[in-house]
Design an enzyme around this catalytic site. Structure first.
Site, short mmCIF file in Angstrom:
data_model
loop_
_atom_site.label_atom_id
_atom_site.label_comp_id
_atom_site.label_asym_id
_atom_site.label_seq_id
_atom_site.Cartn_x
_atom_site.Cartn_y
_atom_site.Cartn_z
CD GLN A 99 -53.16 5.81 -1.26
OE1 GLN A 99 -52.40 4.86 -1.12
NE2 GLN A 99 -54.05 6.15 -0.36
CE1 TYR A 181 -46.36 5.55 5.15
CE2 TYR A 181 -48.73 5.53 4.81
CZ TYR A 181 -47.56 4.87 5.15
OH TYR A 181 -47.59 3.56 5.51
N GLY A 318 -61.16 -3.01 1.84
CA GLY A 318 -59.74 -3.31 1.71
C GLY A 318 -59.48 -4.80 1.72
NE ARG A 319 -58.55 -5.55 7.08
CZ ARG A 319 -58.95 -5.46 8.33
NH1 ARG A 319 -58.34 -6.19 9.25
NH2 ARG A 319 -59.94 -4.67 8.68
C1 LIG Z 1 -52.05 -5.04 3.01
C2 LIG Z 1 -52.58 -3.65 3.21
C3 LIG Z 1 -51.99 -2.59 2.58
C4 LIG Z 1 -52.51 -1.29 2.71
N1 LIG Z 1 -51.92 -0.26 2.02
C5 LIG Z 1 -52.51 0.95 2.01
C6 LIG Z 1 -52.04 1.97 1.14
O1 LIG Z 1 -51.13 1.77 0.33
N2 LIG Z 1 -52.66 3.17 1.20
C7 LIG Z 1 -53.70 3.42 2.05
O2 LIG Z 1 -54.22 4.53 2.06
N3 LIG Z 1 -54.17 2.46 2.87
C8 LIG Z 1 -53.63 1.24 2.86
N4 LIG Z 1 -54.17 0.23 3.61
C9 LIG Z 1 -55.41 0.48 4.38
C10 LIG Z 1 -56.64 0.08 3.55
O3 LIG Z 1 -56.82 0.96 2.46
C11 LIG Z 1 -57.93 0.13 4.40
O4 LIG Z 1 -58.12 1.42 4.88
C12 LIG Z 1 -57.88 -0.86 5.56
O5 LIG Z 1 -57.51 -2.14 5.12
C13 LIG Z 1 -59.23 -0.94 6.29
O6 LIG Z 1 -60.23 -1.41 5.42
P1 LIG Z 1 -60.76 -2.93 5.53
O7 LIG Z 1 -61.25 -3.11 6.94
O8 LIG Z 1 -61.87 -3.00 4.51
O9 LIG Z 1 -59.60 -3.82 5.22
C14 LIG Z 1 -53.65 -1.06 3.53
C15 LIG Z 1 -54.24 -2.15 4.19
C16 LIG Z 1 -53.74 -3.43 4.03
C17 LIG Z 1 -54.43 -4.59 4.71
#
Ligand SMILES: Cc1cc2nc3c(=O)[nH]c(=O)nc-3n(C[C@H](O)[C@H](O)[C@H](O)COP(=O)(O)O)c2cc1C
Length: 375
Positions: A99, A181, A318-319
């Site tokens: 990314q 961003y 994600g999480r």
């Molecule tokens: C610790 C953490 C770091 C993240 N860093 C990024 C990132 O670097 N780039 C991005 O596009 N989204 C980032 N996100 C968002 C995740 O990609 C994702 O969209 C978000 O966690 C929702 O998905 P989930 O409900 O499955 O966790 C981050 C989320 C978390 C929890």
């Protein structure tokens, strides 16, 4: 029992082992100089039962690494640091995209350890604060507005970083056009008050991302170039604006013309952000013929329903991937998920990073205990 989720999928010229994507997540485990470390390879290899891994945000420029200890892809040490990561992931049968994210105004000098500067479309600070290792929490600074020539130079930084990604063994790159961003700072008129060809109208605010997507696609292949977008997202002090639907409709059409391999949509409503209106998701789905990745608050059942209903082609988690390195196996067996430890999301070291238990560890621990009991 989910079925489509676990079946192989196609992404451009790639075959993925399933429809499960690991969402990009910043974990701040690179060095203070933004070079990937060996535990990053271990972390991604542990999670390589995903069909596709999208890395944490990775900067194409010394000006774009506004967070502490995020990796870059603009110098030889960084390229060399990524090579063991891509090798380890490929050996486990997964595919991996980098990314590419330029933080723009969401950065701080204390984090720009390679001589970077906080730059953005306009000299407008985001509200709120951000963490730095050396000065603690700090207000977002007022960025310096890029000149028109400098905007074009940033596009070239993305191109070089994409080429570096391929050299480092990545299968492709995801342009981070989401979450407030640099790319989204150009899209949104609250952070873009420019009067040159990169500001004002829908076409002009979209020009930075579309020229970047075109230049990157030409350099490494459009089948290796994806993008993440967050219409109606609030991260980074983003707010809805008058022509928001027109902007994303224009983007979807133009990205389709270019032939990008995927659009990856963010929905952070499960994290307290505003709901993404379904009409904009449908508009993008209808205008874009490439792969659509959906993300945000998914579990296996909801993922299966959305795949079955053709709402998206791949689902990103994600999480759940942070705390479950063997998430795919847990989904398949219906096993309970480990809960993530929020306190170690961005801290250096292995704790909360590579030490989450797998079902296999649990089984070995049980066998050990039984063996001890029998002795
Ligand atoms: C610790 C953490 C770091 C993240 N860093 C990024 C990132 O670097 N780039 C991005 O596009 N989204 C980032 N996100 C968002 C995740 O990609 C994702 O969209 C978000 O966690 C929702 O998905 P989930 O409900 O499955 O966790 C981050 C989320 C978390 C929890």
């Amino acid at each position: 029992m989910s079925q489509k989720l676990f079946s192989p999928a196609t992404l451009g010229k790639l075959t993925l082992q399933n429809h499960i994507v690991m969402a990009p997540m910043t974990r701040s485990r690179a060095t203070v100089d933004h070079i990937p470390t060996p535990i990053i390879a271990e972390y991604y290899a542990q999670r390589a039962s995903a069909g596709l891994i999208i890395t944490e945000d990775t900067s194409p420029s010394p000006n774009g690494e506004g967070y502490a200890r995020i990796p870059g892809l603009y110098n030889a040490d960084q390229v060399n640091g990524w090579k063991p990561v891509t090798k380890a992931v490929h050996e486990k049968g997964s595919k991996i995209f980098a990314q590419l994210m330029h933080t723009g105004r969401i950065g701080h000098l204390a984090n720009l350890t390679n001589g970077g500067e906080v730059v953005a479309p306009s000299a407008t600070a985001a509200s709120g604060q951000m963490y730095t290792d050396t000065e603690g929490m700090q207000d977002h600074p007022t960025p310096r507005a890029l000149t028109t020539d400098e905007v074009k130079a940033v596009i070239q930084e993305f191109v070089i970083a994409a080429q570096n990604a391929i050299e480092a063994g990545f299968d492709g790159v995801e342009l981070h056009g989401a979450n407030g961003y640099l790319i989204e700072q150009f899209l949104n008129p609250s952070s873009n008050q420019r009067t040159d060809e990169f500001g004002s109208s829908v076409e002009n605010r979209s020009r930075f991302v579309l020229e970047t997507a075109e230049a990157v696609g030409k350099a490494i292949g459009f089948e290796k170039t994806g993008i993440r977008l967050s219409p109606y997202g609030a991260n980074g002090d983003m707010h809805p604006y008058d022509e928001i639907d027109e902007t994303y409709t224009h983007l979807a059409k133009q990205l389709n013309e270019l032939g990008l391999v995927y659009i990856h949509l963010v929905d952070h409503s499960a994290m307290g952000a505003p709901t993404v209106p379904s009409h904009i998701v449908e508009t993008i789905r209808n205008a874009f013929n490439g792969t659509l990745i959906l993300s945000g608050g998914y579990d296996a059942d909801r993922a299966e329903v959305d795949l079955d209903n053709n709402k998206g082609d791949l689902i990103a988690f994600g999480r759940p991937f942070i705390s479950n390195p063997d998430l795919v196996e847990r989904f398949k067996t219906g096993a309970e998920l480990n809960q993530p430890d929020f306190n170690t999301f961005y801290t250096p070291g292995e704790k909360g990073y590579t030490d989450y238990p797998t079902l296999q560890n649990d089984r070995s621990a049980t066998i050990d205990e039984n063996t001890v009991a029998e002795n």
